[in-house]
Design a protein around this motif. Sequence first.
Motif, PDB file in Angstrom:
ATOM      1  N   ASP A 172      21.854   5.450  15.392  1.00  0.00           N
ATOM      2  CA  ASP A 172      23.023   5.844  14.597  1.00  0.00           C
ATOM      3  C   ASP A 172      22.943   7.355  14.434  1.00  0.00           C
ATOM      4  N   LEU A 173      23.830   8.073  15.113  1.00  0.00           N
ATOM      5  CA  LEU A 173      23.839   9.533  15.081  1.00  0.00           C
ATOM      6  C   LEU A 173      24.794  10.015  13.988  1.00  0.00           C
ATOM      7  N   LYS A 174      24.252  10.312  12.837  1.00  0.00           N
ATOM      8  CA  LYS A 174      25.062  10.757  11.699  1.00  0.00           C
ATOM      9  C   LYS A 174      25.253  12.270  11.804  1.00  0.00           C
ATOM     10  N   THR A 175      26.390  12.653  12.335  1.00  0.00           N
ATOM     11  CA  THR A 175      26.669  14.063  12.609  1.00  0.00           C
ATOM     12  C   THR A 175      27.266  14.775  11.402  1.00  0.00           C
ATOM     13  N   GLY A 176      26.757  15.973  11.150  1.00  0.00           N
ATOM     14  CA  GLY A 176      27.285  16.808  10.081  1.00  0.00           C
ATOM     15  C   GLY A 176      28.286  17.806  10.630  1.00  0.00           C
ATOM     16  N   ALA A 177      28.338  18.983  10.049  1.00  0.00           N
ATOM     17  CA  ALA A 177      29.312  19.998  10.439  1.00  0.00           C
ATOM     18  C   ALA A 177      28.887  20.704  11.725  1.00  0.00           C
ATOM     19  N   VAL A 178      29.714  20.576  12.763  1.00  0.00           N
ATOM     20  CA  VAL A 178      29.437  21.183  14.067  1.00  0.00           C
ATOM     21  C   VAL A 178      30.718  21.812  14.592  1.00  0.00           C
ATOM     22  N   LYS A 179      30.616  22.982  15.176  1.00  0.00           N
ATOM     23  CA  LYS A 179      31.792  23.656  15.725  1.00  0.00           C
ATOM     24  C   LYS A 179      32.309  22.907  16.947  1.00  0.00           C
ATOM     25  N   SER A 180      33.563  22.495  16.888  1.00  0.00           N
ATOM     26  CA  SER A 180      34.186  21.791  18.008  1.00  0.00           C
ATOM     27  C   SER A 180      35.702  21.929  17.874  1.00  0.00           C
ATOM     28  N   ASN A 181      36.423  21.238  18.729  1.00  0.00           N
ATOM     29  CA  ASN A 181      37.889  21.313  18.696  1.00  0.00           C
ATOM     30  C   ASN A 181      38.509  20.125  17.962  1.00  0.00           C
ATOM     31  N   ARG A 214      42.347  21.092   6.822  1.00  0.00           N
ATOM     32  CA  ARG A 214      42.086  21.883   8.029  1.00  0.00           C
ATOM     33  C   ARG A 214      40.600  22.069   8.299  1.00  0.00           C
ATOM     34  N   GLY A 215      39.763  21.676   7.364  1.00  0.00           N
ATOM     35  CA  GLY A 215      38.329  21.861   7.551  1.00  0.00           C
ATOM     36  C   GLY A 215      37.824  23.212   7.111  1.00  0.00           C
ATOM     37  N   ASP A 216      38.643  23.979   6.373  1.00  0.00           N
ATOM     38  CA  ASP A 216      38.236  25.319   5.958  1.00  0.00           C
ATOM     39  C   ASP A 216      36.965  25.295   5.108  1.00  0.00           C
ATOM     40  N   LYS A 217      36.815  24.265   4.305  1.00  0.00           N
ATOM     41  CA  LYS A 217      35.689  24.222   3.373  1.00  0.00           C
ATOM     42  C   LYS A 217      34.349  23.978   4.065  1.00  0.00           C
ATOM     43  N   VAL A 218      34.376  23.454   5.281  1.00  0.00           N
ATOM     44  CA  VAL A 218      33.116  23.185   5.982  1.00  0.00           C
ATOM     45  C   VAL A 218      32.872  24.142   7.135  1.00  0.00           C
ATOM     46  N   SER A 219      33.833  25.014   7.420  1.00  0.00           N
ATOM     47  CA  SER A 219      33.710  25.890   8.590  1.00  0.00           C
ATOM     48  C   SER A 219      32.481  26.780   8.531  1.00  0.00           C
ATOM     49  N   SER A 220      32.145  27.274   7.328  1.00  0.00           N
ATOM     50  CA  SER A 220      30.993  28.172   7.205  1.00  0.00           C
ATOM     51  C   SER A 220      29.667  27.442   7.393  1.00  0.00           C
ATOM     52  N   SER A 221      29.685  26.125   7.268  1.00  0.00           N
ATOM     53  CA  SER A 221      28.457  25.332   7.420  1.00  0.00           C
ATOM     54  C   SER A 221      28.265  24.808   8.832  1.00  0.00           C
TER      55      SER A 221
END
Length: 285
Positions: A172-181, A214-221
């Motif tokens: 189970d790959l629990k993914t956090g904040a990662v830069k993608s499209n 839009r994901g603004d709150k997680v972009s820095s992470s």
Amino acid sequence: MAINAKKNVLITGCSDGGLGAALAVAFHEAGAHVYATARNPAKMKNLQAKGIETFTLDVMDDSSISAAVKKISHLDILVNNAGATYSMPFSDVSVKEAKNLFDLNVWSYVAVTQAFLPLLLESKGTIVNNTSIAGVVSVPYQSIYNASKAAIIAISAHQRMELAAFGIKVVDLKTGAVKSNIFQNMDQTQDRGTKLAKGSLYEPAKDQVESILRGDKVSSSMILASSWAENVVSQVLKPTPPHNIWAGGTALLGRVLAMLPTWLSDYLTKDAFGVHKIEKTLSKP
């Protein structure tokens, strides 16, 4: 990380710029033979340029899945990665969009895994399901996405239990904040994208809420997809991979939040996303 015996790895959802593409490159560089798949092979040009084998696999189409199975004779690792997000307050959710998301994020994982199961039984292989920390933490304004990931987390746990008798491992790959499209894709493929419906209960706080959508709150992470993928691949290729891999920005925080009392987890999450400020805006007469 190089591996002694070359593993055959099939990954779904490998369009350039996505997490699947990053995983394809990381497995390829680790010495695996990668089958990178996507609904549109023209969107995997970067992978093709690296010498990675690509072919069509539309995980929402049974005939496409069947055709993909016939293209390979041996499979060690199946990575169910194809998916999408959906950010919208519960009161504004489109049931049509919600059903479409579950078809992609849940039922396609089941269909693809069942189709490739005979090959995985032969190899005593590994199933990797890309879920999300959102499946265990109540990230605001994405109840449907969170629910779809929670469903796959539950299915992964049952797969691990039921398939152990046949030597198959499940991660189970629990993914956090990662830069993608992923957020750009949501704007392009869904009716309203990251825009509130006209007349929404949240209209008084429209700008604040849409910023979260839009994901603004997680972009820095967010961390680089390549770093995330290298970490994931190094763990999946272990002789005995972990049952759960927490990877990506905020993954550790998500793990901690999941263990806290609900009231405390909710408070900290709402504070991090600015929900308390939104609540004040909504409570004004």
